[in-house]
Design an enzyme around this catalytic site. Structure first.
Site, PDB file in Angstrom:
ATOM      1  NE  ARG A  51      11.209  -2.311   8.637  1.00  0.00           N
ATOM      2  CZ  ARG A  51      11.373  -3.534   9.097  1.00  0.00           C
ATOM      3  NH1 ARG A  51      10.460  -4.054   9.882  1.00  0.00           N
ATOM      4  NH2 ARG A  51      12.433  -4.245   8.773  1.00  0.00           N
ATOM      5  CB  THR A  52       9.454   1.958   3.781  1.00  0.00           C
ATOM      6  OG1 THR A  52      10.521   1.868   4.713  1.00  0.00           O
ATOM      7  CG2 THR A  52       9.081   3.416   3.606  1.00  0.00           C
ATOM      8  CE  LYS A  80       9.578  -1.732 -20.590  1.00  0.00           C
ATOM      9  NZ  LYS A  80       8.160  -1.377 -20.556  1.00  0.00           N
ATOM     10  NE  ARG A 101      13.321   3.402   0.788  1.00  0.00           N
ATOM     11  CZ  ARG A 101      13.714   2.702   1.846  1.00  0.00           C
ATOM     12  NH1 ARG A 101      14.721   1.883   1.758  1.00  0.00           N
ATOM     13  NH2 ARG A 101      13.095   2.825   2.993  1.00  0.00           N
ATOM     14  CG  HIS A 129      13.681   6.934   5.541  1.00  0.00           C
ATOM     15  ND1 HIS A 129      12.414   7.067   5.020  1.00  0.00           N
ATOM     16  CD2 HIS A 129      13.784   5.647   5.971  1.00  0.00           C
ATOM     17  CE1 HIS A 129      11.791   5.888   5.111  1.00  0.00           C
ATOM     18  NE2 HIS A 129      12.613   5.025   5.690  1.00  0.00           N
TER      19      HIS A 129
END
Lengths: 313, 142
Positions: A51-52, A80, A101, A129
């Site tokens: 969604r974000t 990695k 995120r 957030h």
């Protein structure tokens, strides 16, 4: 060059400016459809959050810009062993702005001090957030026409819910706000939020376990999901997950002008029957979120567009 | 018990009794070649008893941030030619780097080992520091 890691980095005047821009985008989308032409947003999502990510990507496309990035750590160089700092330095060479995120708290901050382009925190673990809070503020302002003089109820998981903590912090800077904190005892607002924000700013609040008893007082009801991923113990989660369910019957107790918000996704804490109620603002909240992200991208890229004067009613 | 006065160096006085060894470790005094004396439980009119550290090194540079964090009551006496030429009172530093470690398992410092552990003073009155990455609180309890 500026980033946004924590909502409190924005002053009340800046928040108002972003909301005014978002309102103007809603009213005149064509005026903004090309302002980011030639600019690229990198969405660096080290954990899935469809969604974000889609909201950020839609925001950039609607501004005429382009998007690149990844949606899980496995498809990035993090798999990695690359550090967040190095990723930020490398991506700065490709993109004009970054939305990150990350499951680890503080990762977007580390990126912001190493990147040479603005970094937007799109959620870091249970920490911050800020663009969700921007969406929440814009939703309340749109639905009620103000961000002052109101009683705001928070219901559900107030312990782990980062959106709750950020919105409490942001709203505490406006005048005439009262909070009603509705939760099971186990999921009460943490002491540090109560002390550092509510007590320090002398914001009136009360705590209760009874949603129905306080529902008639509320101008805003912010529902939250009991988040399974925040529990170490499955039994504890199962015991608490159905603590509060907002139904059409309970909505009869509420004010006619109340707004129901939810950061989504919902599980069962709001009955689907409530969706038809005009006070259910949570899907409109998703739309406001996109417009606020558009306004934020413009601000951080120093793109200024003159806002049309609002016509007097 | 008699410990000679030092001619050139630093005396850390008024250390809360029992914290002398912790200061010794945090300042990495074990790495010095010069004479270092730790005096424990020295009778004190002001404190009842105290610890003292004497370091006989004229060119020594100490990390006052660490001293201020561990024990803000400490007095730092700079000795030259057998005379105290400067008395410094330390205070809680605004920032600490690699003195305390963040205990939040979700903090970025747990996976990125090379990041410095930095804490900033959030509340001088209560001596509360917060991790600059995740805001986790570290109180001054040692």
């Amino acid at each position: 060059m500026r980033s946004l890691i924590d909502i409190l980095e924005l002053s009340v005047e800046e928040l108002d400016g972003l909301m005014n821009t978002a309102d103007d985008i809603m009213a005149n989308p064509a005026k903004y459809s090309d302002v980011c032409r030639g600019k690229k947003l990198a969405t660096l999502f080290f954990e899935p959050s469809t969604r974000t990510r889609l909201s950020f990507e839609a925001a950039m496309y609607e501004l005429g810009g382009n998007v690149l990035g990844f949606s899980e750590a496995a498809s990035s160089s993090a798999s990695k062993g690359e550090s967040v700092a190095d990723t930020a330095k490398v991506v700065s060479c490709y993109a004009d702005i970054i939305a990150m995120r990350h499951p680890k708290e503080g990762a977007p901050y580390v990126a912001s001090i190493n990147a040479s382009v603005p970094v937007i925190n799109a959620g870091d673990g249970g920490h911050n957030h800020p663009t969700q809070t921007l969406a929440d503020l814009e939703t309340i302002r749109h639905e009620l026409g103000r961000l002052t003089d109101m009683t705001v109820g928070f219901c559900g998981d107030l312990k782990f819910g980062r959106t709750v903590h950020s919105l409490i912090a942001a709203l505490s800077r406006y005048t005439g706000i009262k909070f009603v904190l509705i939760s099971p005892v186990e999921l009460r607002l943490p002491d540090y939020v109560r002390r550092d924000i509510l007590v320090t700013n002398r914001v009136p609040y009360k705590e209760t376990t009874d949603l129905e008893a306080v529902l008639p007082e509320l101008d805003v009801l912010y529902m939250t999901r009991i988040q399974k991923e925040r529990f170490f113990n499955e039994e504890e989660y199962l015991r608490l997950k159905d603590s509060y369910i907002l139904t059409a019957d309970k909505m009869k107790l509420a004010k006619e002008k109340m707004a129901v918000l939810h950061p989504l996704p919902r599980v069962n804490e709001i009955s689907v029957a409530v969706d038809k109620d005009p006070r259910a603002a949570y899907f409109r909240q998703v739309l406001y979120a996109k417009y606020m992200r558009m306004a934020l991208i413009m601000k951080l890229l120093d793109i200024a567009v003159e806002i049309d004067a609002k016509e007097e009613a | 018990m008699k410990i000679d006065s030092i001619k050139d160096g630093i005396v850390l006085d008024h250390i809360t009794a029992g914290r002398g060894m912790r200061i010794y470790q945090l300042l990495h005094l074990e790495e010095l070649d010069c004479p270092v004396a730790i005096l424990k439980n020295v009778p004190s009119k002001k404190m009842g008893k105290k610890d003292i550290i004497k370091i006989s090194d004229a060119d020594l540079h100490l990390d006052f941030a660490v001293i201020g964090y561990v024990d803000p009551e400490i007095t730092v006496n700079v000795i030259r030619e057998g005379t105290c030429v400067e008395k410094k009172h330390v205070e809680l530093p605004e920032e600490l780097e690699n003195v305390i470690r963040c205990k939040n398992p979700r903090c970025i410092t747990t996976t990125e080992q090379e990041l410095p552990h930095i804490f900033r003073l959030a509340d001088r009155h209560d001596g509360i520091y917060r991790c600059i990455y995740c805001d986790t609180k570290a109180s001054r309890q040692l």
